[in-house]
Write a protein that holds these residues in place. Structure first.
Motif, PDB file in Angstrom:
ATOM      1  N   THR A   1     -27.245 110.974 -13.048  1.00  0.00           N
ATOM      2  CA  THR A   1     -26.594 111.895 -12.113  1.00  0.00           C
ATOM      3  C   THR A   1     -27.096 111.648 -10.693  1.00  0.00           C
ATOM      4  O   THR A   1     -26.311 111.607  -9.738  1.00  0.00           O
ATOM      5  N   ARG A   2     -28.403 111.454 -10.564  1.00  0.00           N
ATOM      6  CA  ARG A   2     -28.959 111.157  -9.239  1.00  0.00           C
ATOM      7  C   ARG A   2     -28.337 109.878  -8.675  1.00  0.00           C
ATOM      8  O   ARG A   2     -27.958 109.810  -7.516  1.00  0.00           O
ATOM      9  N   ASN A   3     -28.196 108.854  -9.530  1.00  0.00           N
ATOM     10  CA  ASN A   3     -27.619 107.588  -9.071  1.00  0.00           C
ATOM     11  C   ASN A   3     -26.183 107.790  -8.597  1.00  0.00           C
ATOM     12  O   ASN A   3     -25.785 107.273  -7.551  1.00  0.00           O
ATOM     13  N   GLY A   4     -25.423 108.546  -9.378  1.00  0.00           N
ATOM     14  CA  GLY A   4     -24.033 108.819  -8.988  1.00  0.00           C
ATOM     15  C   GLY A   4     -24.000 109.515  -7.637  1.00  0.00           C
ATOM     16  O   GLY A   4     -23.193 109.176  -6.767  1.00  0.00           O
ATOM     17  N   MET A   5     -24.904 110.488  -7.474  1.00  0.00           N
ATOM     18  CA  MET A   5     -24.932 111.227  -6.209  1.00  0.00           C
ATOM     19  C   MET A   5     -25.264 110.283  -5.044  1.00  0.00           C
ATOM     20  O   MET A   5     -24.624 110.328  -3.992  1.00  0.00           O
ATOM     21  N   ILE A   6     -26.258 109.414  -5.254  1.00  0.00           N
ATOM     22  CA  ILE A   6     -26.659 108.511  -4.163  1.00  0.00           C
ATOM     23  C   ILE A   6     -25.513 107.550  -3.819  1.00  0.00           C
ATOM     24  O   ILE A   6     -25.215 107.301  -2.648  1.00  0.00           O
ATOM     25  N   GLU A   7     -24.840 107.053  -4.843  1.00  0.00           N
ATOM     26  CA  GLU A   7     -23.730 106.132  -4.590  1.00  0.00           C
ATOM     27  C   GLU A   7     -22.598 106.837  -3.820  1.00  0.00           C
ATOM     28  O   GLU A   7     -22.032 106.286  -2.883  1.00  0.00           O
ATOM     29  N   VAL A   8     -22.289 108.051  -4.230  1.00  0.00           N
ATOM     30  CA  VAL A   8     -21.201 108.787  -3.566  1.00  0.00           C
ATOM     31  C   VAL A   8     -21.605 109.113  -2.129  1.00  0.00           C
ATOM     32  O   VAL A   8     -20.833 108.959  -1.175  1.00  0.00           O
ATOM     33  N   ARG A   9     -22.842 109.513  -1.982  1.00  0.00           N
ATOM     34  CA  ARG A   9     -23.357 109.859  -0.660  1.00  0.00           C
ATOM     35  C   ARG A   9     -23.296 108.642   0.267  1.00  0.00           C
ATOM     36  O   ARG A   9     -22.915 108.748   1.444  1.00  0.00           O
ATOM     37  N   THR A  10     -23.658 107.493  -0.293  1.00  0.00           N
ATOM     38  CA  THR A  10     -23.624 106.250   0.499  1.00  0.00           C
ATOM     39  C   THR A  10     -22.194 105.982   0.966  1.00  0.00           C
ATOM     40  O   THR A  10     -21.954 105.638   2.125  1.00  0.00           O
ATOM     41  N   ARG A  11     -21.234 106.166   0.054  1.00  0.00           N
ATOM     42  CA  ARG A  11     -19.838 105.946   0.446  1.00  0.00           C
ATOM     43  C   ARG A  11     -19.398 106.942   1.518  1.00  0.00           C
ATOM     44  O   ARG A  11     -18.691 106.596   2.461  1.00  0.00           O
ATOM     45  N   PHE A  12     -19.844 108.173   1.408  1.00  0.00           N
ATOM     46  CA  PHE A  12     -19.539 109.168   2.444  1.00  0.00           C
ATOM     47  C   PHE A  12     -20.059 108.672   3.793  1.00  0.00           C
ATOM     48  O   PHE A  12     -19.367 108.722   4.800  1.00  0.00           O
ATOM     49  N   GLU A  13     -21.319 108.200   3.796  1.00  0.00           N
ATOM     50  CA  GLU A  13     -21.926 107.769   5.059  1.00  0.00           C
ATOM     51  C   GLU A  13     -21.181 106.572   5.636  1.00  0.00           C
ATOM     52  O   GLU A  13     -20.930 106.496   6.839  1.00  0.00           O
ATOM     53  N   GLN A  14     -20.803 105.632   4.745  1.00  0.00           N
ATOM     54  CA  GLN A  14     -20.048 104.462   5.230  1.00  0.00           C
ATOM     55  C   GLN A  14     -18.748 104.887   5.900  1.00  0.00           C
ATOM     56  O   GLN A  14     -18.244 104.237   6.785  1.00  0.00           O
ATOM     57  N   LYS A  15     -18.208 105.990   5.461  1.00  0.00           N
ATOM     58  CA  LYS A  15     -16.937 106.460   6.012  1.00  0.00           C
ATOM     59  C   LYS A  15     -17.138 107.462   7.144  1.00  0.00           C
ATOM     60  O   LYS A  15     -16.191 108.113   7.589  1.00  0.00           O
ATOM     61  N   GLY A  16     -18.391 107.642   7.539  1.00  0.00           N
ATOM     62  CA  GLY A  16     -18.693 108.571   8.632  1.00  0.00           C
ATOM     63  C   GLY A  16     -18.531 110.031   8.244  1.00  0.00           C
ATOM     64  O   GLY A  16     -18.318 110.896   9.097  1.00  0.00           O
ATOM     65  N   LEU A  17     -18.606 110.324   6.936  1.00  0.00           N
ATOM     66  CA  LEU A  17     -18.451 111.717   6.477  1.00  0.00           C
ATOM     67  C   LEU A  17     -19.820 112.344   6.265  1.00  0.00           C
ATOM     68  O   LEU A  17     -20.793 111.654   5.976  1.00  0.00           O
ATOM     69  N   HIS A  18     -19.878 113.664   6.390  1.00  0.00           N
ATOM     70  CA  HIS A  18     -21.145 114.379   6.267  1.00  0.00           C
ATOM     71  C   HIS A  18     -21.229 114.968   4.853  1.00  0.00           C
ATOM     72  O   HIS A  18     -20.619 116.005   4.558  1.00  0.00           O
ATOM     73  N   PHE A  19     -21.989 114.290   3.984  1.00  0.00           N
ATOM     74  CA  PHE A  19     -22.036 114.659   2.557  1.00  0.00           C
ATOM     75  C   PHE A  19     -22.395 116.131   2.321  1.00  0.00           C
ATOM     76  O   PHE A  19     -21.692 116.832   1.565  1.00  0.00           O
ATOM     77  N   PRO A  20     -23.506 116.633   2.929  1.00  0.00           N
ATOM     78  CA  PRO A  20     -23.892 118.020   2.607  1.00  0.00           C
ATOM     79  C   PRO A  20     -22.784 119.045   2.850  1.00  0.00           C
ATOM     80  O   PRO A  20     -22.702 120.045   2.143  1.00  0.00           O
ATOM     81  N   ARG A  21     -21.892 118.778   3.796  1.00  0.00           N
ATOM     82  CA  ARG A  21     -20.865 119.786   4.094  1.00  0.00           C
ATOM     83  C   ARG A  21     -19.730 119.789   3.067  1.00  0.00           C
ATOM     84  O   ARG A  21     -18.843 120.628   3.099  1.00  0.00           O
ATOM     85  N   GLN A  22     -19.799 118.820   2.152  1.00  0.00           N
ATOM     86  CA  GLN A  22     -18.784 118.796   1.081  1.00  0.00           C
ATOM     87  C   GLN A  22     -19.421 118.845  -0.309  1.00  0.00           C
ATOM     88  O   GLN A  22     -18.721 118.664  -1.300  1.00  0.00           O
ATOM     89  N   ALA A  23     -20.729 119.081  -0.343  1.00  0.00           N
ATOM     90  CA  ALA A  23     -21.430 118.979  -1.629  1.00  0.00           C
ATOM     91  C   ALA A  23     -21.878 120.348  -2.140  1.00  0.00           C
ATOM     92  O   ALA A  23     -22.277 121.218  -1.370  1.00  0.00           O
TER      93      ALA A  23
END
Ligand code: F6P
Length: 528
Positions: free
Chosen positions: A184-206
């Motif tokens: 689960t942690r790995n999935g979160m890190i991967e998704v978060r990384t994709r958010f950052e690559q797209k200039g999105l702010h992960f915490p505001r959607q998590a």
């Protein structure tokens, strides 16, 4: 047994509840009166154990925990006013939050509304939400749900590719009771990384659904995630579908969570009755005990004749196998308990493995799940006076009969329809049957010590991988496998070293293998 005797047995053992409109037929399990008599005192103990559990006894002695999933659908049962209030408050919070998301009161940064849910979790933090989404998700849900339930990079890529331009309007649920499960942690890190690559702010959607003060809880609070919902320590992962774990994703999809809870509560009332004949979960546990001789000698094949119940067998696989699959009983004796569960759906499986069920190794019993309602509205005829739903019915009954002719036993559960109420009832039905059966065979249904061994072994493999790579990087010439194993002082782990090198090589991870991979001792390895 002739037809008249079988009909008599059918009527004698038929259970029906007029409130839930659910039937249970165990007549095709060939136990006799002596068996029932012999089991009756054991059930008396099981009913007492269950009553103590509902009243807040430490029913999970290894982890020193209460087991309170029954309180989730009837907070008045909770042993303290604080617990009761926290269940009620969490439910209200879930409903309010889900409604605010669905009506765009809460919306993603720079966007009008959330369109998708990405749920990250594994085991009990995924199977219930997946089952309920498949069973009850509307055709056009307010938010469409997607799951990451593994640490498979390609699986993650596939989901992220599907979401790609909707990531900015996706709400991410990170679900983990412990808050530290690596997949689960790995999935979160991967998704978060994709958010950052797209200039999105992960915490505001998590959103985190996790144990209070777990690592995940602390992270979510530190970073100010959109929301956090608690997973109580007295709710186990595999019985968490009716906690925030299952209710929040369901509510976000527009599923009626009060009906799910109501169905479970109604079933709990039926299965609390301390009389074997009048308690459907006890009858189910009786049938399981008979089938497998109290030792799981036969596998449980779950065959729902309804596409929407496809994932029920996967859900039950964890509920039953993680709960009952135990090396030791409560007195410390080695017992190797458990019941293996598999199945998909009928009639589809008739064209896959039912051939073996009828004619091959008789190592199973079937649970047919029949749904009386075919569909909303009328069906066209597919033959004269026969609909597609009639066919489904005919195939179920035909298979049941064909199996019985060959002495293959079966249970049949009949429900009126696949509604939120009924799905809640089915979940509660099996939770109780598992609890009662665990008591009959004297195992702790609420811990999972066996899973820890695999987790620890995985961690030591990853540590060995680091060591192997460091050793290779420091070497001034290619090394053979035997040299590498000796230099890392892991000669006994040479096979693991070989397999991990193969994996690193295949993924261009800075390790190169030279030679014939089919002849491990002739290989040389470098990390240039
Ligand atoms: O919710 P968590 O803590 O991430 O755990 C996920 C699953 O892992 C298990 O602990 C088994 O490893 C299950 O019991 C549980 O449902």
């Amino acid at each position: 047994m002739d037809a008249a005797a079988l009909w008599h047995r059918y009527r004698d053992w038929l259970y029906y509840d007029a409130g839930l409109r659910i039937y249970l037929d165990i007549s095709r399990m060939q136990f006799d009166a002596a068996f029932v008599q012999q089991m009756t005192p054991r059930f008396e103990k099981a009913f007492k154990d269950m009553a103590a559990l509902e009243q807040g006894a430490i029913a999970n002695p290894d982890e020193d925990r209460m087991v309170g999933h029954y309180w989730l659908r009837d907070p008045d049962l909770a042993p303290t006013p604080e617990l009761r209030q926290s269940i009620i408050d969490t439910l209200v919070d879930i409903e309010q939050f889900a409604s605010q998301i669905r009506t765009s009161v809460i919306y993603p940064p720079g966007q009008e509304r959330f369109t998708d849910i990405l749920s990250i979790g594994i085991g009990g933090s995924a199977l219930g939400p997946q089952f309920v989404a498949q069973a009850l998700g509307p055709d056009f849900p307010p938010l469409a749900i997607h799951f990451i339930d593994n640490t498979d990079p390609e699986g993650i890529d596939r989901i992220l590719a599907r979401l790609d331009d909707r990531l900015s309007t996706t709400i991410v649920l990170v679900i983990s009771k412990s808050g530290g499960t690596p997949e689960t942690r790995n999935g979160m890190i991967e998704v978060r990384t994709r958010f950052e690559q797209k200039g999105l702010h992960f915490p505001r959607q998590a959103v985190a659904i996790t144990g209070v003060d777990s690592k995940l809880d602390v992270l979510a609070k530190q970073e100010g995630w959109l929301a956090t919902f608690p997973m109580h320590d007295w709710v186990g992962g595999r019985t968490s579908e009716l906690s925030a774990v299952g209710l929040l994703p369901a509510a976000l999809q527009g599923i009626d969570i009060r009906s799910i809870l109501g169905g479970a509560k109604a079933m709990d009332a039926l299965t609390r009755v301390p009389r074997l004949r009048d308690n459907p979960a006890a009858l189910l546990a009786l049938a399981w005990y008979h089938a497998g001789n109290g030792k799981g000698e036969k596998d449980m094949v779950i065959l729902p004749y309804k596409d929407s119940l496809l994932l029920f067998s996967r859900y039950l696989q964890q509920l039953v196998m993680e709960s009952l699959g135990k090396e030791k009983d409560l007195d410390g004796n080695v017992v190797y308990q458990g019941i293996a569960v598999y199945g998909n759906k009928g009639s589809t499986d008739q064209h896959a493995y039912v051939q073996q069920l009828r004619e091959g190794v008789p190592s199973f019993f079937v649970t047919f799940i029949e749904v009386l309602k075919d569909r909303d509205g009328k069906s066209p005829d597919v033959e004269s006076d026969v609909t597609a739903g009639d066919y489904l019915f005919g195939l179920l009954q035909g298979t049941r009969r064909a199996l019985f002719e060959k002495d293959r036993e079966s249970i049949t559960i009949t429900i009126p329809e696949v509604s939120a109420h009924m799905v809640g009832a089915l979940i509660a039905f099996y939770e109780r049957a598992v609890g009662l059966y665990a008591s009959l065979v004297n195992v702790n249904a609420y811990h999972q010590p066996g899973v820890e061994a695999g987790k620890k072994a995985a961690a030591s493999v990853l540590e060995l991988q680091r060591q192997v790579v460091r050793t290779l990087q420091q070497a001034d010439r290619p090394l053979s496998l035997e040299e590498l194993a000796a230099q890392t002082q892991h000669s006994d782990d040479i096979e693991i070293i070989y397999t991990l090198l193969r994996h690193l090589h295949a993924n261009q991870r800075g390790v190169t293998i030279q030679g014939d991979p089919g002849s491990p001792l002739d290989l040389t390895v470098t990390a240039p």
